[in-house]
Design a protein around this motif. Structure first.
Motif, short mmCIF file in Angstrom:
data_model
loop_
_atom_site.label_atom_id
_atom_site.label_comp_id
_atom_site.label_asym_id
_atom_site.label_seq_id
_atom_site.Cartn_x
_atom_site.Cartn_y
_atom_site.Cartn_z
N ASP A 212 -9.08 5.77 12.88
CA ASP A 212 -8.08 6.84 12.99
C ASP A 212 -8.71 8.16 13.41
O ASP A 212 -8.05 9.21 13.37
N ASP A 213 -9.97 8.12 13.81
CA ASP A 213 -10.68 9.33 14.22
C ASP A 213 -10.39 9.64 15.68
O ASP A 213 -11.26 9.60 16.54
N HIS A 214 -9.10 9.91 15.96
CA HIS A 214 -8.66 10.21 17.31
C HIS A 214 -7.63 11.35 17.25
O HIS A 214 -7.03 11.59 16.20
N PRO A 215 -7.41 12.06 18.36
CA PRO A 215 -6.35 13.09 18.36
C PRO A 215 -5.00 12.49 18.02
O PRO A 215 -4.75 11.30 18.26
N ARG A 216 -4.14 13.31 17.45
CA ARG A 216 -2.86 12.78 16.97
C ARG A 216 -1.99 12.24 18.12
O ARG A 216 -1.11 11.41 17.88
N GLU A 217 -2.24 12.72 19.37
CA GLU A 217 -1.48 12.17 20.49
C GLU A 217 -1.83 10.70 20.74
O GLU A 217 -1.03 9.98 21.35
N LEU A 218 -3.01 10.26 20.29
CA LEU A 218 -3.43 8.87 20.51
C LEU A 218 -3.25 8.00 19.26
O LEU A 218 -3.44 6.78 19.34
N LEU A 219 -2.91 8.61 18.14
CA LEU A 219 -2.84 7.84 16.89
C LEU A 219 -1.76 6.77 16.95
O LEU A 219 -1.93 5.68 16.42
N ARG A 220 -0.63 7.09 17.58
CA ARG A 220 0.43 6.08 17.67
C ARG A 220 -0.05 4.86 18.46
O ARG A 220 0.24 3.72 18.08
N LEU A 221 -0.78 5.12 19.53
CA LEU A 221 -1.31 4.01 20.33
C LEU A 221 -2.33 3.21 19.53
O LEU A 221 -2.27 1.96 19.51
N THR A 222 -3.28 3.87 18.87
CA THR A 222 -4.31 3.15 18.12
C THR A 222 -3.70 2.37 16.96
O THR A 222 -4.11 1.23 16.69
N ARG A 223 -2.71 2.95 16.29
CA ARG A 223 -2.08 2.24 15.18
C ARG A 223 -1.27 1.05 15.67
O ARG A 223 -1.23 0.01 15.01
N SER A 224 -0.63 1.19 16.82
CA SER A 224 0.10 0.05 17.39
C SER A 224 -0.87 -1.08 17.76
O SER A 224 -0.59 -2.26 17.51
N LEU A 225 -2.02 -0.72 18.32
CA LEU A 225 -3.02 -1.73 18.65
C LEU A 225 -3.57 -2.39 17.38
O LEU A 225 -3.80 -3.61 17.36
N ASN A 226 -3.76 -1.61 16.34
CA ASN A 226 -4.23 -2.19 15.07
C ASN A 226 -3.20 -3.16 14.51
O ASN A 226 -3.55 -4.22 13.98
N ARG A 227 -1.91 -2.80 14.59
CA ARG A 227 -0.87 -3.73 14.12
C ARG A 227 -0.88 -5.00 14.96
O ARG A 227 -0.69 -6.11 14.42
N LEU A 228 -1.09 -4.86 16.25
CA LEU A 228 -1.15 -6.04 17.11
C LEU A 228 -2.34 -6.92 16.74
O LEU A 228 -2.21 -8.16 16.68
#
Length: 448
Positions: A212-228
């Motif tokens: 989660d050490d990313h800018p908040r604009e990318l957090l939705r993308l990283t969290r979606s990838l983690n869910r995947l």
């Protein structure tokens, strides 16, 4: 079109910067030109004041001194000219510098007070003209137009020099701006590079999730990838559990049917029916095994796996040597370093098992396992010195259920399993003639 996001942003920023400066430069030149004209007008107004202060009216006639306080009026071939006209437009005096200049200008004595304009001499030279009307001079009633003229050359030369400096300055400013933009974009895109590095680690199997050490604009993308990723792992786990339960639940009924068929065969009754029953049970068992292997040996969606080829190949060959102990088979390895195949270990083991079993069964005494990069990508070869496959039959045996060898039992699904595994990894399976004289199965992997 370039695929680099940084280059695209840089190209867009560069185009906008050039367009902005291209629009700013004419505006700035226009502002400088206007400022120069105002400065020239003010200076000529001061020069006209010098002429007016030096003028005298004696006996109704205008008198001007031989030498004016401003030396520029007195110098021949000077750039500052002075003229005086009466109200009828008749020239009554000119400065020494204007002795040989004939300027096509006639003042209009219309009570406007003063006028700033341009005029041209007979030889084509351009002049700024400042015209002032005077009604009362030296305490006597008089009406004259006093003119001060200055060459346009100084204005044009100054504007030309300023324009050159503007171009150089704007070019240097644009270069500095582009360098700053490049540095800013490089700094701003570090987060994307860090996320790309984490994705590479996930694909290589070195980590399971993105941080989660990313800018908040990318957090939705990283969290979606983690869910995947979590969903994929959970789904694969459920598949394995369900397939294991299926295999276990079918194992017992098939064993019972196998025992019944053997009892029937031992009693000597209905041997044909017992043989048919055994064939169907064996076919059911093979089909179940095939479907289990097909479902469980799929490539993971995001994670890239690599398996060492030689240990798995040696393990399979050791087993096959015991099965075909009456046939002395020599296995030759040609493996390019580091000898890794971009597949899961289980999938590679199943693939080698089917291809090497086919090679052991049909070879005379030699089998070759080759892994190399032939310039078009990584390729794996399984070759033998057996009878080979006729060119017209090579495509057919890669289809499900097709067999050329009818002397040994089987349902022709071994190569179908291999084909499904290879297709799931976006690889390509072809069958050629081996340098050993037999068949050569070639598997070409796509570059990663």
């Amino acid at each position: 079109m370039t695929r680099s996001l940084r280059l695209r942003l840089m190209l867009g920023a560069a185009i906008l910067s050039v367009l902005f400066m291209a629009g700013l430069l004419p505006a700035l030149q226009s502002a400088v030109s206007l400022a120069l004209k105002e400065a020239i007008e003010q200076r000529l107004a001061s020069d006209v004041t010098t002429l007016i202060s030096a003028a005298r009216v004696e006996g109704g006639q205008l008198r001007m001194p031989d030498l004016l306080p401003d030396e520029r009026f007195n110098l021949p071939d000077g750039r500052l000219l002075g003229y005086v006209y009466d109200r009828r437009g008749k020239l009554v005096w000119r400065s020494r510098a204007a002795a040989e200049e004939n300027v096509a200008y006639t003042p209009r004595y219309d009570g406007a007070g003063n006028e700033f304009s341009r005029a041209q001499s007979d030889d084509g030279r351009q002049y700024w003209v400042y015209d002032v009307e005077v009604k009362l001079l030296g305490g006597q009633s008089a009406a004259y137009s006093f003119l001060a003229l200055q060459s346009v050359d100084d204005y044009q030369n100054t504007l030309r020099n300023l324009r050159e400096h503007f171009y150089l300055g704007f070019g240097a400013a644009l270069l500095v701006l582009l360098l700053l933009l490049w540095g800013g974009l490089t700094w701003a895109l570090r987060s994307l590079r860090r996320m790309s590095t984490e994705l590479d680690e996930v694909e290589a199997g070195h980590r399971e999730d993105l941080s989660d050490d990313h800018p908040r604009e990318l957090l939705r993308l990283t969290r979606s990838l983690n869910r995947l990723l979590r969903s994929e792992r959970e789904q694969r786990g459920r598949y394995r559990d369900s397939l294991g339960d299926l295999a276990h639940s079918l194992k017992t009924p098939l064993a019972v049917l196998q025992g019944v068929s053997e009892n029937i065969a031992q009693r000597g009754q209905s041997l044909d029916q017992a043989y048919i029953l055994q064939q169907q049970i064996e076919r059911m068992s093979q089909q179940i095994g095939y479907q289990l292997q097909r479902a469980s040996l799929r490539k993971s969606g995001l994670v890239r796996h690599h398996a060492a080829l030689r240990p798995l190949a040696e393990s399979v060959c050791a087993t096959l040597s015991k099965v075909y102990r009456d046939k002395p088979v020599r296995v030759r390895y040609e493996l390019a370093e580091p000898g890794l195949v971009p597949m899961e270990e289980g999938a590679l083991l199943e693939l080698l098992g089917n291809l090497l079993e086919n090679a052991y069964r049909l070879c005379l005494e030699q089998v070759a396992i080759i892994l190399k990069d032939d310039g078009q990508g990584l390729a794996l070869f399984i070759e033998d010195d057996g009878p080979g496959v006729p060119a017209g039959q090579r495509q057919r045996i890669l289809q499900r259920g097709e067999r050329l060898d009818t002397q040994h039992p089987g349902q022709g699904i071994g190569l179908a399993v291999v084909k499904d595994i290879i297709d799931s990894y976006d690889a390509q399976l072809t069958l050629d003639e081996s340098a050993l004289g037999g068949a050569a199965f070639r598997i070409r992997f796509r570059p990663q």
